[in-house]
Design an enzyme around this catalytic site. Structure first.
Site, PDB file in Angstrom:
ATOM      1  N   CYS A 153      69.679  65.433  46.142  1.00  0.00           N
ATOM      2  CA  CYS A 153      69.476  66.686  45.634  1.00  0.00           C
ATOM      3  C   CYS A 153      68.105  67.117  46.062  1.00  0.00           C
ATOM      4  CB  CYS A 153      69.483  66.660  44.186  1.00  0.00           C
ATOM      5  SG  CYS A 153      71.033  65.924  43.459  1.00  0.00           S
TER       6      CYS A 153
ATOM      7  N   CYS B 283      72.566  58.440  47.275  1.00  0.00           N
ATOM      8  CA  CYS B 283      72.115  58.913  45.974  1.00  0.00           C
ATOM      9  C   CYS B 283      71.321  57.540  45.361  1.00  0.00           C
ATOM     10  CB  CYS B 283      72.912  59.358  45.043  1.00  0.00           C
ATOM     11  SG  CYS B 283      73.466  60.907  45.411  1.00  0.00           S
TER      12      CYS B 283
ATOM     13  N   ASP C 153      68.990  65.435  40.106  1.00  0.00           N
ATOM     14  CA  ASP C 153      69.008  64.027  39.430  1.00  0.00           C
ATOM     15  C   ASP C 153      68.812  62.750  40.443  1.00  0.00           C
ATOM     16  OD1 ASP C 153      71.485  64.404  40.144  1.00  0.00           O
ATOM     17  OD2 ASP C 153      72.415  63.533  37.898  1.00  0.00           O
ATOM     18  N   CYS C 154      68.955  63.122  41.567  1.00  0.00           N
ATOM     19  CA  CYS C 154      68.938  62.041  42.566  1.00  0.00           C
ATOM     20  C   CYS C 154      68.216  62.588  43.887  1.00  0.00           C
ATOM     21  CB  CYS C 154      70.336  61.544  42.831  1.00  0.00           C
ATOM     22  SG  CYS C 154      71.180  62.693  43.977  1.00  0.00           S
TER      23      CYS C 154
ATOM     24  N   THR D  88      26.781  49.973  36.010  1.00  0.00           N
ATOM     25  CA  THR D  88      26.033  50.899  35.006  1.00  0.00           C
ATOM     26  C   THR D  88      27.463  51.949  34.656  1.00  0.00           C
ATOM     27  OG1 THR D  88      24.069  50.650  35.723  1.00  0.00           O
ATOM     28  CG2 THR D  88      24.575  52.650  34.232  1.00  0.00           C
TER      29      THR D  88
ATOM     30  N   ASP E 228      31.981  55.051  38.028  1.00  0.00           N
ATOM     31  CA  ASP E 228      31.944  56.433  37.266  1.00  0.00           C
ATOM     32  C   ASP E 228      30.828  57.231  37.631  1.00  0.00           C
ATOM     33  OD1 ASP E 228      29.691  55.237  36.563  1.00  0.00           O
ATOM     34  OD2 ASP E 228      29.836  55.728  34.209  1.00  0.00           O
TER      35      ASP E 228
ATOM     36  N   CYS F 125      77.323  58.372  50.192  1.00  0.00           N
ATOM     37  CA  CYS F 125      76.370  58.912  49.558  1.00  0.00           C
ATOM     38  C   CYS F 125      75.200  58.171  49.123  1.00  0.00           C
ATOM     39  CB  CYS F 125      76.773  59.674  48.234  1.00  0.00           C
ATOM     40  SG  CYS F 125      75.374  60.460  47.378  1.00  0.00           S
TER      41      CYS F 125
ATOM     42  N   ASP G 254      31.376  49.002  40.130  1.00  0.00           N
ATOM     43  CA  ASP G 254      30.008  49.532  39.947  1.00  0.00           C
ATOM     44  C   ASP G 254      29.447  48.732  38.617  1.00  0.00           C
ATOM     45  OD1 ASP G 254      27.595  51.071  40.017  1.00  0.00           O
ATOM     46  OD2 ASP G 254      28.591  52.418  38.431  1.00  0.00           O
TER      47      ASP G 254
ATOM     48  N   ASP H 156      79.664  54.398  43.994  1.00  0.00           N
ATOM     49  CA  ASP H 156      78.694  55.151  44.353  1.00  0.00           C
ATOM     50  C   ASP H 156      77.859  55.851  43.025  1.00  0.00           C
ATOM     51  OD1 ASP H 156      77.227  57.220  45.653  1.00  0.00           O
ATOM     52  OD2 ASP H 156      78.657  58.785  44.733  1.00  0.00           O
TER      53      ASP H 156
END
Length: 750
Positions: free
Chosen positions: A22, A402, A18-19, A446, A641, A400, A444, A727
């Site tokens: 990790c 994080c 979750d950080c 067209t 495109d 830390c 572009d 933290d």
């Protein structure tokens, strides 16, 4: 030396990250193993992908290393490309891991993250309240230990600090195990290590009560951090639920229910009113309103009938439709969006790469500062050891990174999710950062500024040639082509009931036209300039072509060898929102220019009505050169495109493909607009700028809080428990701030 022949690409889902720390921890630990290369760890997609020589390191070794760090891990099956693998949807392998960095977790007593109490995902926790998850149970357990310690201290003061010592040691034990695991893998500066040293050090200087409180507060912070990180992923997870799991396959008039993932190209499915379309396809029978909002964000259902395309995940609102599948499950629009989101983390923003490098120095630097705070005042100035050891331990808890490391990916993930819900797709943080700094947009014509569906307005035969003969030859040359101008000619011939002449050996003359052998002789459909240079258009014909072009029409000359046959004029009307889009870009401080292979008169007629500059008669290489020239004056976004736009899309700072464009353009581009709305260009830029503003706020929050508590800890104003709150609190704050992007409306005027 690794033998490439022995290498294989391996994919896992790693739950509990979750950080940013990790992800870095997993990447560094796995990357040190022999035979491992090209390690990629996706924080928000919870993916670990690498190249592995299994003669040197087995897959079980990889999984063992990840699990030793406190994370859950499960193999991503081949179906992961077809069906989004939800974070934490692993096997029983993840059951014994703690510290759920997502809101759903399991726990024994240990922790991960690199911090105390990181409990990792257990699929059984999904859908449960926070207090029913492993991480929630850990918080409750540490709270009970702390509460029990206070009760024991109150009832039996003679025991002194022993109850708090016991509470601290029990709570920090799993953290210490993670710290030793990280140390063995060559990571001495993990947050587990800092927490273990801080907690044990606090016990040695007699701050047992505060040490136990720190362990508890960290567990609380981790619950909040996990919930926030989980919410950041929710928008991405939701994409997987757009496509129904089953479909009604129709064979010889009989329908049967089959898995949607098993559908193949060419099969026909029945889509009843209220059902979601199970695959990208083309309507074969029926007329109904189709709600594309789940895929493109377009709020108004569009009436579609035979021949119209539909997206997987769209909702049929009115009548039954029979849809012919045109794309396999792994290639449908939703699957492509999911792959874009999953792969986006690989294209990290320059800001994110800088912060990642900075964070690698930050933690060792904080440890050094903490050591100096502990040693210098007592040794040099005779200050009391207890005071300065305490302050040094408080500094360790600020070590830390994080909050800093997650500040960018959390914002990027939220922006990608917000964009995906509105049909604005960007391939990662690098694209978002580049889009935010765009100063010029090149369009572009067209299919981008115009609908790309021109219609024939004038048919002018020369000499003895009749209109029917002129159209028959032109249609023969264009047979099989899907180019918008070719389709206009073919549709006109069909409407007039003119049969196509037999043709073969069709060749595209890039930027000039098309040639083919029609009814036994060569014939061309080409630009007036190319025709006049090759005997296919006389002076009178050139003048007539100029008149058409002045009227904003596109003229093509039809001729055989040294024999002009006539002119066909077509008009492609600008999209209704094109002028609004150009005005919006101007308000954003972005200039617009149209790059087209069409002639100058037609280009002037279109560009003039839209209020923008233009460059005409451009070959693909001319567009490429124009983008290079424009890039000297700042970031350039190119919108196209077609296949001929691919080189320019690649050259631009940000290449954007319109949703109706070719697969080549979509694959080449850095971003895509699914709704074919030109105003989505300005929306994309707004979203990118909003994301970068959010990132700057997050970095300020992360560094600001760290700086404040660094100073207050050194001067003894704040202690251990406030340091740990700073933290985890900073991590929660930046994640919650990033979540604000999920409610960001990029279509709002700026």
């Amino acid at each position: 030396m690794t033998n490439p022949e022995n290498e294989a690409t391996c994919d896992w889902t790693v739950s509990g990250m979750d950080c940013g720390s990790c992800a870095s921890k997993v990447k560094d630990a796995v990357g040190r193993l022999p035979g491992v290369s090209d390690v990629e760890v996706g924080l928000m997609s919870e993916r670990l992908r690498l190249r592995l020589d299994e003669t040197k390191t087995g897959r079980d070794k990889i999984e063992g290393v990840v699990k030793s760090l406190g994370y859950g891990i499960a193999t991503r099956t081949a179906g992961a490309k077809k069906e989004f693998v939800l974070p934490g949807a692993g096997s029983e392998e993840s059951h014994d891991h703690e510290h759920d960095h997502s809101p759903k977790s399991s726990v024994k007593s240990d922790s991960g993250h690199g911090s105390p109490g990181h409990v990792h995902d257990d699929p059984a926790d999904k859908g449960k309240s926070w207090y029913q998850t492993g991480k929630g149970r850990l918080v409750i357990f540490t709270a009970m230990l702390l509460g029990l310690a206070w009760i024991v201290e109150f009832l039996t003061p003679a025991l002194g600090a022993w109850p708090f010592i016991a509470a601290c040691l029990i709570g920090v034990a799993p953290v210490a195990r993670r710290a030793f695991a990280a140390l063995r893998l060559g990571q001495p500066f993990s947050i587990e290590s800092l927490m273990t040293v801080a907690a044990i050090g606090a016990l040695f200087i007699g701050a047992a009560e505060e040490a136990a409180l720190v362990v508890f507060l960290f567990a609380v912070g981790e619950v909040l951090e996990g919930v926030a990180a989980g919410k950041a992923r929710d928008g991405i997870r939701a994409l997987a639920n757009l496509v129904p799991k089953t479909a009604l396959l129709e064979v010889d008039g009989v329908t049967r229910e089959v898995p949607a993932a098993s559908l193949s190209v060419g099969q026909t499915v029945l889509v009843r009113p209220g059902d979601r379309v199970p695959a990208d396809g083309e309507i074969a029978e029926g007329i109904s309103g189709v709600d594309d909002s789940p895929v493109t964000g377009e709020s108004v259902p569009v009436t579609k009938g035979p021949g119209d395309s539909v997206f997987a995940g769209s909702i049929n609102t009115e009548a039954a439709l029979r849809v012919t599948v045109t794309k396999a499950a792994e290639d449908n629009t939703i699957a492509r969006i999911i792959r874009l989101v999953e792969d986006a983390e690989e294209a990290r923003a320059p800001t994110e790469r800088f912060i990642d490098r900075f964070s690698r120095w930050y933690m060792p630097a904080i440890v050094l500062v903490a050591a100096l705070v502990v040693l210098v005042p007592p040794l040099a100035f005779g200050q009391p050891w207890d005071t300065w050891v305490y302050r040094g331990l408080a500094l360790l808890l600020i070590g830390c990174p994080c909050a800093l490391v997650i500040s960018v990916p959390a914002s990027i993930a939220s922006a990608l999710s917000t964009g995906a819900r509105r049909g604005l797709l960007m391939k990662g943080g690098a694209v978002i950062e580049a889009a935010a700094s765009v100063k010029q947009v090149a369009f572009d014509k067209t299919g981008t500024l115009t609908h790309g569906r021109p219609v024939v307005t004038d048919v002018v035969p020369f000499g003895a040639t009749s209109e029917a003969e002129l159209l028959a030859v032109a249609a023969g040359v264009e047979a099989g082509s899907s180019h918008p101008l070719a389709m206009a000619i073919l549709n006109k011939a069909q409407d007039e009931g003119i049969a196509l002449l037999p043709s073969k050996d069709a060749r595209v003359l890039i930027g000039k036209g098309v040639s083919a052998e029609v009814d036994g002789a060569l014939a061309w459909v080409a630009s007036p300039r190319h025709a006049s240079e090759n005997g296919g258009l006389d002076d009178k014909g050139v003048q007539q072509a100029a008149v058409f072009e002045t009227e904003g029409k596109t003229a093509v000359a039809v001729f055989r060898e040294h024999k002009p046959l006539g002119l066909i004029a077509m008009r492609d009307e600008p999209r209704a929102d094109a002028s609004v889009a150009v005005a919006q870009l101007k308000r954003l401080g972005v200039t617009s220019v149209m790059l087209t292979g069409d002639n100058a008169r037609t280009a002037a007629a279109i560009a003039g009505g839209l209020g923008m500059e233009f460059k005409a008669d451009m070959m693909p290489e001319d567009k490429l050169d124009a983008i290079k020239t424009m890039s000297a004056n700042g970031g350039v976004m190119m919108i196209g495109d077609g296949i001929n736009d691919a080189p320019a899309l690649k050259q631009a700072s940000v290449g954007v493909a319109m949703g109706s464009g070719t697969d080549v353009a979509l694959e080449t581009a850095d971003a895509a607009i699914l709704r074919d709305k030109v105003t989505d260009i300005s929306a994309t830029i707004r979203l990118a700028r909003g994301a970068m503003a959010n990132i700057r706020q997050n970095v300020t929050i992360a560094l600001g809080l760290k700086a404040v508590f660094l100073v207050t800890s050194v001067f003894g104003i704040t202690g251990l428990w406030l340091a740990i709150m700073a933290d985890t609190g900073a991590t929660v704050l930046v994640t919650l701030n990033a979540l604000r992007l999920l409610r960001f409306n990029p279509e709002g005027e700026s």
